[in-house]
Each structure stands twice: as C-alpha cells, then as structure tokens.
Write a protein that holds these residues in place. Sequence first.
Motif, PDB file in Angstrom:
ATOM      1  N   THR A 207      -4.480   6.626 -20.115  1.00  0.00           N
ATOM      2  CA  THR A 207      -5.305   5.427 -19.946  1.00  0.00           C
ATOM      3  C   THR A 207      -6.203   5.225 -21.159  1.00  0.00           C
ATOM      4  O   THR A 207      -6.402   4.097 -21.630  1.00  0.00           O
TER       5      THR A 207
ATOM      6  N   THR B 251       3.283   5.045 -10.836  1.00  0.00           N
ATOM      7  CA  THR B 251       2.083   4.602 -11.567  1.00  0.00           C
ATOM      8  C   THR B 251       0.788   4.938 -10.830  1.00  0.00           C
ATOM      9  O   THR B 251      -0.177   4.186 -10.871  1.00  0.00           O
ATOM     10  N   SER B 252       0.759   6.091 -10.168  1.00  0.00           N
ATOM     11  CA  SER B 252      -0.492   6.513  -9.531  1.00  0.00           C
ATOM     12  C   SER B 252      -0.626   8.036  -9.605  1.00  0.00           C
ATOM     13  O   SER B 252       0.181   8.764  -9.038  1.00  0.00           O
ATOM     14  N   SER B 253      -1.676   8.486 -10.306  1.00  0.00           N
ATOM     15  CA  SER B 253      -1.924   9.931 -10.390  1.00  0.00           C
ATOM     16  C   SER B 253      -2.222  10.490  -9.008  1.00  0.00           C
ATOM     17  O   SER B 253      -1.821  11.600  -8.672  1.00  0.00           O
TER      18      SER B 253
ATOM     19  N   ASN C 102      -1.215  10.987 -17.959  1.00  0.00           N
ATOM     20  CA  ASN C 102      -2.395  11.434 -17.194  1.00  0.00           C
ATOM     21  C   ASN C 102      -2.069  12.665 -16.355  1.00  0.00           C
ATOM     22  O   ASN C 102      -2.801  13.658 -16.331  1.00  0.00           O
TER      23      ASN C 102
ATOM     24  N   ASP D   4       1.401   1.028 -17.761  1.00  0.00           N
ATOM     25  CA  ASP D   4       0.918   1.913 -16.704  1.00  0.00           C
ATOM     26  C   ASP D   4       1.887   3.072 -16.447  1.00  0.00           C
ATOM     27  O   ASP D   4       1.471   4.208 -16.204  1.00  0.00           O
TER      28      ASP D   4
ATOM     29  N   MET E 144      -7.773  11.021 -17.692  1.00  0.00           N
ATOM     30  CA  MET E 144      -6.793   9.950 -17.909  1.00  0.00           C
ATOM     31  C   MET E 144      -6.565   9.763 -19.408  1.00  0.00           C
ATOM     32  O   MET E 144      -7.068   8.802 -20.008  1.00  0.00           O
TER      33      MET E 144
ATOM     34  N   ARG F 162       1.304   5.607 -19.186  1.00  0.00           N
ATOM     35  CA  ARG F 162      -0.022   6.243 -19.203  1.00  0.00           C
ATOM     36  C   ARG F 162      -0.220   7.143 -17.985  1.00  0.00           C
ATOM     37  O   ARG F 162      -0.844   8.203 -18.082  1.00  0.00           O
ATOM     38  N   THR F 163       0.338   6.745 -16.834  1.00  0.00           N
ATOM     39  CA  THR F 163       0.193   7.609 -15.654  1.00  0.00           C
ATOM     40  C   THR F 163       0.962   8.914 -15.862  1.00  0.00           C
ATOM     41  O   THR F 163       0.483   9.993 -15.496  1.00  0.00           O
TER      42      THR F 163
ATOM     43  N   GLY G 248      -7.223   6.880  -9.890  1.00  0.00           N
ATOM     44  CA  GLY G 248      -5.826   7.265 -10.133  1.00  0.00           C
ATOM     45  C   GLY G 248      -4.837   6.421  -9.367  1.00  0.00           C
ATOM     46  O   GLY G 248      -3.941   6.940  -8.709  1.00  0.00           O
ATOM     47  N   VAL G 249      -5.006   5.118  -9.427  1.00  0.00           N
ATOM     48  CA  VAL G 249      -4.081   4.234  -8.710  1.00  0.00           C
ATOM     49  C   VAL G 249      -3.504   3.214  -9.673  1.00  0.00           C
ATOM     50  O   VAL G 249      -4.033   2.995 -10.758  1.00  0.00           O
TER      51      VAL G 249
ATOM     52  N   GLY H 270      -2.585   0.310 -11.869  1.00  0.00           N
ATOM     53  CA  GLY H 270      -3.299  -0.835 -12.437  1.00  0.00           C
ATOM     54  C   GLY H 270      -4.789  -0.648 -12.669  1.00  0.00           C
ATOM     55  O   GLY H 270      -5.459  -1.529 -13.225  1.00  0.00           O
ATOM     56  N   ALA H 271      -5.349   0.492 -12.251  1.00  0.00           N
ATOM     57  CA  ALA H 271      -6.811   0.665 -12.365  1.00  0.00           C
ATOM     58  C   ALA H 271      -7.270   0.669 -13.823  1.00  0.00           C
ATOM     59  O   ALA H 271      -8.359   0.198 -14.149  1.00  0.00           O
ATOM     60  N   GLY H 272      -6.414   1.203 -14.709  1.00  0.00           N
ATOM     61  CA  GLY H 272      -6.791   1.284 -16.116  1.00  0.00           C
ATOM     62  C   GLY H 272      -7.015  -0.092 -16.730  1.00  0.00           C
ATOM     63  O   GLY H 272      -7.810  -0.265 -17.648  1.00  0.00           O
TER      64      GLY H 272
HETATM   65  N1  ASP Z   1      -2.262   4.247 -12.955  1.00  0.00           N
HETATM   66  C1  ASP Z   1      -3.064   5.205 -13.652  1.00  0.00           C
HETATM   67  C2  ASP Z   1      -3.104   6.500 -12.876  1.00  0.00           C
HETATM   68  O1  ASP Z   1      -3.022   6.497 -11.689  1.00  0.00           O
HETATM   69  C3  ASP Z   1      -4.442   4.735 -13.911  1.00  0.00           C
HETATM   70  C4  ASP Z   1      -4.374   3.569 -14.852  1.00  0.00           C
HETATM   71  O2  ASP Z   1      -4.116   2.448 -14.396  1.00  0.00           O
HETATM   72  O3  ASP Z   1      -4.580   3.770 -16.043  1.00  0.00           O
HETATM   73  O4  ASP Z   1      -3.226   7.556 -13.468  1.00  0.00           O
END
Ligand code: ASP
Length: 412
Positions: free
Chosen positions: A306, A268-270, A387, A380, A303, A383-384, A346-347, A349-351
């Motif tokens: 996201t 879950t981190s781009s 992304n 997440d 993203m 979506r990651t 890109g971490v 939970g940031a979305g």
């Molecule tokens: N986790 C997603 C990413 O790193 C960002 C998000 O939380 O939407 O791409």
Amino acid sequence: MKKKLSLSVQILIALLLGILLGWLCLSFEGGPAFTASYLKPFGDIFVNLLKFIVVPVVLLSMIDGILSMDDMKKVGAVGWKTVAYFLCTTAIACVIGLVFANVFNAMGAFPRLSLEAGAEWTGNTSANFMDTIKGIFPSNMWESFHTANMLQVIVIALFLGGSIMAAGEKGRLCRDFVSSAYAVIEKLMGFIISLSPIGVFTMMAWVVATQGPSILGSLAWVLLCAYLGYIVHAVLVYSMSAKAFAGMSPVKFFKLASPAMMFAFTSTSSAATLPVSKECADELGAEDDISSFVLPLGSTINMDGTAIYQCVATVFLATCAGVNLSIGQMVTIVVTATLASIGTAGVSGAGMIMLAMVLTAMGIDVNLIMIIYGVDRLFDMGRTCLNVTGDIACSLCVSKWEGGRKSAKAKR
Ligand code: ASP
C-alpha cells in the motif's frame, strides 16, 4: 433469483463502459462538454463522499488499532521488534516507490493534464522538514478535522488512543464508544465503496472525453511502475530479511509463503487472508504465539504494498496536475504514506481511501484519484500480496530474534 455481480466486476464493467462513452463523446461536438456538465457531477458527489469519510476513518481506525495493541505491553519485546520491523520495511517501501515513480516520471511516462482550475497545485511548495514536523502538532483539534489536516488527525489519534489506554477502567466508556463508532463508520465506508461503479463510470467517461485516450496508456505505465516496486521490494527486503535474520533461503521462503500470496492476490484483503497466512507462517517455522500476535497486527498496520502504491500514485497524480515535487515534499510523502499505510484497514480498496489522505496532506486535488480509481483493483491485487508477504516475513524474523524458529519444520 438473479446472481449479483461482485463489486470488482461491476467496477470493471463501469470502467469499460465509461471509456466507451468517453470515446463516443470525443467524436461529436459538444460531447466533452456534455460529460463535464452532466456526468462529472456524479463523480464529484462520489469523491465528496470519500473526502467526507476520510477523517473519521483515519481517526477511529487508528485509535481502535492502538487500543487493540493493549497486548503489546504484555509482550513488550515482541511488540517493539514487530513495530520496528514494520516501520523500517514500510519506510524502505516508500523510498522504492518514490525512486520508481521518479524514474518513470523522468522518462515521460506520466502525463501532464489540463483538467481544470481546481486541479492546480495550491499547496506549499517550499515546505522544509522542520516546518513539517512543527505542522503536525495541532493547536486546535476541531480545526484539524475541519481542514482535514491528516497528519494532525493521526497525531490526535495517537494521543487520544494512548490516553484512553492509560485511563484504564475509567476510560472504558471511551473505548467502547470508539469501537462502536468505528463499526458504524466501517458500514458507511462499505456503502460508499458500493457506489464506486457510478463514480468510476462517470469520471472515466469525462476523463477520456476531455483528455483523449492517451490517458489510458499512462495508466498502463503507472501500473507497471507500481508492480516493479512491489517485486523489487519483495525480492530485496523480504528475501534478504528471511536470509539474514531467519537463515532461510529466499526460494524456500516464497515457495512456502505462496499460498497466502495467491490468496491475497485474488481476495485483495489482508484480513481475509489471515488464516492462510497463519498456516504459511507455521509451515515456515514461525513460533505459534509470535505469528498469532504478529499476523493480525500486521494485517492491520503493516502495508508495504500500500505504501508503494501511495507513493507511486501521488507522484503520478501530482504530475497529472502539473506539479514537480521537491525533495522536501518527497520526504513528506514518505512520512505521510508510512502513516497512511499504518492507518489502512486490511480490506479491499482501503488503500485508495488512504491515498486521499496522502493527497490531502500534500495539497493535491483529491478529485484526481478518479483517474486511477477504475483500475484500483489491479493495484490492490499486487499491494495486498506484498502486504501479506511482509507480515509473514516479520513473523519469521521476530520468531528468530525471540529464540529461533521451530526446527522441526522448514529445515533449510
Ligand atoms: N487491500 C489491502 C489489504 O487488505 C489494503 C489496501 O487497499 O491497500 O492489505
């Protein structure tokens, strides 16, 4: 020494315990009132912390991102093509997200809740497009921060970032200040996110105790809605751009991109997926210098997953609050979610933090986030994955536009 549980496991346990407690409280008189008086306040504290951090996060991450794009001047052509690809695909992602969300909503899959007075719609319901455009230009910077007007905060970030860049050497102090302040805010964000199990537990118990377990069924619907959006976007946009712009078969594209997609799905981190994405882009035949430029930029500002999540979640939460969104407001969601996804780090939970920004911009109560917060990890993951796939597709297309893919690898 005891091994510490990962945050996602902690959140999952908190979610289940919260549901269990909420269920128990449902069955005795005074139970729901107990959760409202003694558990929900802890969830409120957590949400307040999220709200408190959202303005500095957006402001600093955007300025920092703009400043790191310094290179774009040197690689002007690649930069503009990359940004154009990112913007177009993200706008399409928003439209796909909104279409699915509205279909699910029309089917009655999203519930209307009667949470509390604070959850009522207080925003402007008749905003027209020109008013929205006019409204994003601030007349007083401090007021924009004070009222958490996120579109204005983004405009301020664009202006300040551009000006610091234009000031060159004389702007060095500001540049260093921004990067140092952003590092501090990132730490703070990490700390606040580490408190999320407490917020999830207390809010989930309260939601289930006061709304009944029917809300849980709705979460399955909203998840399904988001995942359909992710899949349709990948199949439509990335397959088609790989085929149309890079002349590559979609099957081959997804096959060679799959290691990065799987890594993104689990991490879950781009940002953490970058090395794997680079490898996949190379395998697909993207030019080395182009993928070295496009992928890190993409992991910060591109993203699409996201954006879909933010659109679906906004319609879902607006419905929960009893609000029907107008076409004008949908357009505002497209603009805000596109900008919010650009500002998303890109971490993991940031979305979700940026979702707070979209909700604030739409005048929807940010507290409602807690309804879906407990299952954010599930959103997440998908979506990651999307992304990262978008970043890889872009590096392939831009390589082609800049004179062709490497022919040695990835022959059709
Ligand atoms: N986790 C997603 C990413 O790193 C960002 C998000 O939380 O939407 O791409």
